[in-house]
Enzyme design. Structure first.
Site, PDB file in Angstrom:
ATOM      1  CB  ALA A   1       1.718  -0.055   4.508  1.00 23.28           C
TER       2      ALA A   1
ATOM      3  CB  SER B   1      -0.886   0.036   1.251  1.00 22.63           C
ATOM      4  OG  SER B   1      -1.718  -1.079   1.294  1.00 22.63           O
TER       5      SER B   1
ATOM      6  CE1 TYR C   1      -8.893  -4.776   1.792  1.00 18.04           C
ATOM      7  CE2 TYR C   1      -7.044  -5.648   3.044  1.00 18.04           C
ATOM      8  CZ  TYR C   1      -7.573  -4.712   2.170  1.00 18.04           C
ATOM      9  OH  TYR C   1      -6.766  -3.712   1.672  1.00 18.04           O
ATOM     10  CD  GLU C   2      -8.508  -6.055  -2.674  1.00 24.48           C
ATOM     11  OE1 GLU C   2      -8.898  -5.588  -3.754  1.00 24.48           O
ATOM     12  OE2 GLU C   2      -7.313  -6.325  -2.440  1.00 24.48           O
TER      13      GLU C   2
HETATM   14  N1  HPA Z   1      -3.221  -2.757  11.242  1.00 25.78           N
HETATM   15  C1  HPA Z   1      -3.404  -3.649  10.243  1.00 25.78           C
HETATM   16  N2  HPA Z   1      -2.942  -3.463   9.019  1.00 25.78           N
HETATM   17  C2  HPA Z   1      -2.252  -2.347   8.778  1.00 25.78           C
HETATM   18  C3  HPA Z   1      -2.014  -1.385   9.770  1.00 25.78           C
HETATM   19  C4  HPA Z   1      -2.528  -1.603  11.080  1.00 25.78           C
HETATM   20  O1  HPA Z   1      -2.370  -0.791  12.005  1.00 25.78           O
HETATM   21  N3  HPA Z   1      -1.279  -0.387   9.194  1.00 25.78           N
HETATM   22  C5  HPA Z   1      -1.083  -0.757   7.909  1.00 25.78           C
HETATM   23  N4  HPA Z   1      -1.669  -1.937   7.643  1.00 25.78           N
END
Ligand code: HPA
Length: 280
Positions: free
Chosen positions: A116, A33, A88-89
């Site tokens: 991310a 992401s 999740y999509e």
């Molecule tokens: N939780 C889950 N997934 C994530 C987060 C988070 O805090 N930050 C980026 N992806």
């Protein structure tokens, strides 16, 4: 009745990509992401939109572009996935990991995965990078594992070993880069959750108690399939936010994307430095 992806379906996509390849890349990157602009460092790129690949899953999430970028990155031929899909999509685990299968058919030996992630380790700050040394497969451990279903014996064993999911030699190269460039590179355990809701403070305290350092909603399925296929994996998380262990701050997708963009230069330094040191 569940349906599972067949070797023929994987091979059909591989065939389309093969026709567009001018070289034989042995390294693939999956961009997480907000990290899509990493693909701009690829020189002499051939771009293949996911829509041109029959059956290839297309991301529905903002922050994930949908194309393969094939070209050179620091003297290595690479295939970059600019955008991935998530469980999740609504995609099945087979679909989430189909791109890794295709890479295997194309002869890719090394998979570099980025994401991310939220910091569960209180010492991590947004903007930091973490070398993934191991993962916790919370989705698959007791439920949907991407290897569920008839085993494709041509691709790998029924019961693959996961004792060294993340390649120690590749991790050491990344460490060397961070040290020589004076960059902070944390190390730790990534947990893959289903999402898409972020975690409650109780979820996070639980994850911390079982040894998690960073939390996200991707990566683990792809790495599981990569290892079954014998690929070596380097995984790096970009810490986009502090996970909300105390319940006093909210987490948003916008913040994750913004932090992702800001971390791209650091990712580029670590990945390019690792490729520089890599002998194939
Ligand atoms: N939780 C889950 N997934 C994530 C987060 C988070 O805090 N930050 C980026 N992806």
């Amino acid at each position: 009745m569940d349906t599972f992806i067949t070797l023929a379906e994987i091979e059909d996509i591989a065939q389309v990509v093969r026709q567009r390849l001018r070289t034989q890349p042995r390294i693939a990157l999956i961009l997480g992401s907000g990290l899509g602009s990493l693909a701009e460092s690829v020189s002499d790129p051939t771009v293949i939109p996911y829509g041109e690949l029959p059956g290839w899953p297309v991301s529905t999430v903002i922050g994930h572009q949908g194309k393969l970028v094939v070209g050179a990155l620091h003297n290595h031929d690479v295939i970059v996935m600019q955008g991935r899909v998530h469980y999740y999509e609504g995609y099945s685990m087979d679909q989430v990991t189909l791109p890794v299968r295709v890479m295997q058919r194309l002869g890719v030996e090394i998979l570099i995965v980025t994401n991310a992630a939220g910091a569960v380790n209180p010492e991590f700050e947004p903007g930091d990078l973490m070398l993934i040394t191991d993962h916790l497969n919370m989705i698959g451990m007791a439920g949907p594992n991407p290897l569920r279903g008839p085993n494709l014996d041509e691709l790998g064993p029924r019961f693959p070993d996961m004792s060294q999911a993340y390649d120690r030699k590749l991790a050491q190269l990344a460490r060397d880069v961070a040290q020589s460039e004076n960059m902070l590179l944390h190390e730790g355990v990534y947990v893959g959750l289903a999402g898409p809701s972020f975690e409650t403070p109780a979820d996070l305290r639980f994850l911390r108690a079982v040894g998690v350092d960073a939390v996200g909603m991707s990566t683990v399925p792809e790495v599981t399939v990569a290892r079954q296929g014998g690929q070596r994996v380097l995984g790096i998380s970009g810490i986009s936010n502090k996970a909300n262990l105390d319940g006093n701050t909210a987490t948003s997708h916008e913040e994750v994307l913004e932090a992702g963009k800001a971390m791209v230069p650091k990712f580029i330094r670590i990945i390019e430095g690792t490729l520089d040191r890599l002998e194939l």
